[in-house]
Design an enzyme around this catalytic site. Sequence first.
Site, short mmCIF file in Angstrom:
data_model
loop_
_atom_site.label_atom_id
_atom_site.label_comp_id
_atom_site.label_asym_id
_atom_site.label_seq_id
_atom_site.Cartn_x
_atom_site.Cartn_y
_atom_site.Cartn_z
N CYS A 20 29.70 36.49 48.01
CA CYS A 20 30.49 36.23 46.81
C CYS A 20 31.63 35.24 47.06
O CYS A 20 32.01 34.49 46.16
CB CYS A 20 31.01 37.52 46.20
SG CYS A 20 32.00 38.53 47.33
N HIS A 119 34.95 41.88 46.70
CA HIS A 119 34.30 40.97 45.75
C HIS A 119 35.26 39.89 45.27
O HIS A 119 36.42 40.17 44.94
CB HIS A 119 33.77 41.75 44.54
CG HIS A 119 32.90 40.91 43.64
ND1 HIS A 119 31.73 40.32 44.08
CD2 HIS A 119 33.03 40.56 42.34
CE1 HIS A 119 31.18 39.65 43.08
NE2 HIS A 119 31.95 39.77 42.03
N ASP A 134 31.41 34.92 37.53
CA ASP A 134 31.15 36.05 38.41
C ASP A 134 29.69 36.00 38.86
O ASP A 134 28.77 35.94 38.03
CB ASP A 134 31.42 37.36 37.68
CG ASP A 134 31.45 38.56 38.60
OD1 ASP A 134 30.85 38.49 39.69
OD2 ASP A 134 32.05 39.58 38.22
#
EC number: 3.4.19.12
Length: 271
Positions: A20, A119, A134
């Site tokens: 991520c 994250h 995202d």
Amino acid sequence: MEGVSNGGMLYHEVQESKLCAVHCVNTVLQGPFFSEFDLAAVASDLDRTERQMMVQGSGDFVPEESHNVSLDGDFSIQVLQKVLEVWDLQIIPLDSPVAEPAQIDPELENAFICHLQNHWFCIRKVNGEWYNFDSLKPAPEHLSKFYLSAYLDSLKGFGWSIFLVRGKFPKECPISSSEASSGYGQWLLPEDAERITKSCNAAQRTGNRSGQTQWQSVPYRQYEEQGMLLDEEDEDLKAAIAASLMDAAPAVSTKPDTLENENKDNSAANA
């Protein structure tokens, strides 16, 4: 108003493994500029520098564990900052005094980086419109200027660290869309991103009505445990996770030549 960048297309990366941080950096830059190996190399350089400073300062034994990439692959904000400095971009905590104008009028900025536990994701203005990039979502999700402020406030309320990104962002990606079409990177027109989001939301609502149980990823379970139930945004996130899991493929990235390719073994589980 400035001209349209990247032919009006949006660059999005869907979650692959625990990459991520890579997805976040690339969506800030709007192109596949960096790989997981580039971020690992930066983390290694930072660790080396920090150890040298500690030895020079105290002369005591310095532990070998990294302070810039964890065992589960989460990179530090210092790594993201060093990587974005390549493009003369600056990362500023949103709660710092210098970022006060962004707290009042966030729509006047260009990008925000959000982090909670392991994250990272980016909220970015592209061609005058705001999107949530995202990587747990199957496509960039459009945010109205009014909702942007409310969304940032909600994230802060639930413990997210938010950083402002300032500087001169790349106007065009030097890497063609065909080179970035494989792996987890994709170029989408805004209308295509909207169609994908609506389709996933509809599929999620159908699944809920039929009583189907969907597996939730570790990052999402962590958000849910902290009570992050943002009305319909929560349903969108569930649908995005389901879609990304169905389409999961081995990580393949287009690697730039700007940073050293090293520490491959340690970066296989990057976040």
